[in-house]
Write a protein that holds these residues in place. Structure first.
Motif, PDB file in Angstrom:
ATOM      1  N   VAL A   2      16.856 -69.071 -51.877  1.00  0.00           N
ATOM      2  CA  VAL A   2      16.217 -70.029 -52.635  1.00  0.00           C
ATOM      3  C   VAL A   2      16.918 -71.081 -52.716  1.00  0.00           C
ATOM      4  O   VAL A   2      18.264 -71.290 -52.680  1.00  0.00           O
ATOM      5  CB  VAL A   2      16.335 -69.097 -53.986  1.00  0.00           C
ATOM      6  N   ALA A  24      12.377 -75.372 -57.386  1.00  0.00           N
ATOM      7  CA  ALA A  24      12.581 -74.064 -56.709  1.00  0.00           C
ATOM      8  C   ALA A  24      11.785 -73.875 -55.298  1.00  0.00           C
ATOM      9  O   ALA A  24      10.655 -74.118 -55.625  1.00  0.00           O
ATOM     10  CB  ALA A  24      12.949 -72.963 -57.635  1.00  0.00           C
ATOM     11  N   ILE A  28      10.806 -67.006 -53.282  1.00  0.00           N
ATOM     12  CA  ILE A  28      10.599 -66.844 -54.632  1.00  0.00           C
ATOM     13  C   ILE A  28       9.630 -65.769 -54.802  1.00  0.00           C
ATOM     14  O   ILE A  28       8.477 -66.090 -54.185  1.00  0.00           O
ATOM     15  CB  ILE A  28      10.409 -68.041 -55.230  1.00  0.00           C
ATOM     16  N   GLN A  99      16.472 -64.418 -60.241  1.00  0.00           N
ATOM     17  CA  GLN A  99      15.447 -63.833 -60.138  1.00  0.00           C
ATOM     18  C   GLN A  99      16.049 -62.383 -59.761  1.00  0.00           C
ATOM     19  O   GLN A  99      17.003 -62.107 -59.039  1.00  0.00           O
ATOM     20  CB  GLN A  99      15.118 -64.591 -58.556  1.00  0.00           C
TER      21      GLN A  99
END
Length: 115
Positions: A2, A24, A28, A99
């Protein structure tokens, strides 16, 4: 992996405003939360504000009422609107993305509040 790209830092006078952005990209698939930390010289990195994917936000006591965090889930972008800035807000501001159990950090953007 990421990648986080921050923008919006700079020099501002006390009482002024700045808006930080963090976009970002990369691998993802399920963002839980995004947020901002800051670190001033000689100090530990501290949480400034954090927002979950459902929009629940929390703030450091020192910035409550002056800073607002928001996010655009479609763009995987988080923003930090900073108003009534004070010299003690001077620091490097880092974007963070959570995440699952992984945390990803941006490279940081300098915010300097000085007359």
């Amino acid at each position: 992996q990421v990648q986080l790209v921050e923008s919006g830092g700079g020099l501002v006078q006390p009482g002024g405003s700045l808006r930080l952005s963090c976009a970002a990209s990369g691998s993802i698939f399920s963002i839980y939360a995004m947020g901002w930390y800051r670190q001033a010289p000689g100090n530990q990195r501290e949480l400034v504000a954090r927002i979950t994917s459902r929009g629940s936000a929390n703030y450091a006591d020192s910035v409550k009422g002056r800073f607002t965090i928001s996010r655009d889930n479609a763009k995987n972008t988080v923003y930090l609107q900073m108003n009534n800035l004070k010299p003690e807000d001077t620091a490097v501001y880092y974007c963070v993305l959570q995440q699952t159990t992984e945390h990803y950090w941006g490279q940081g953007t300098q915010v300097t509040v000085s007359s």
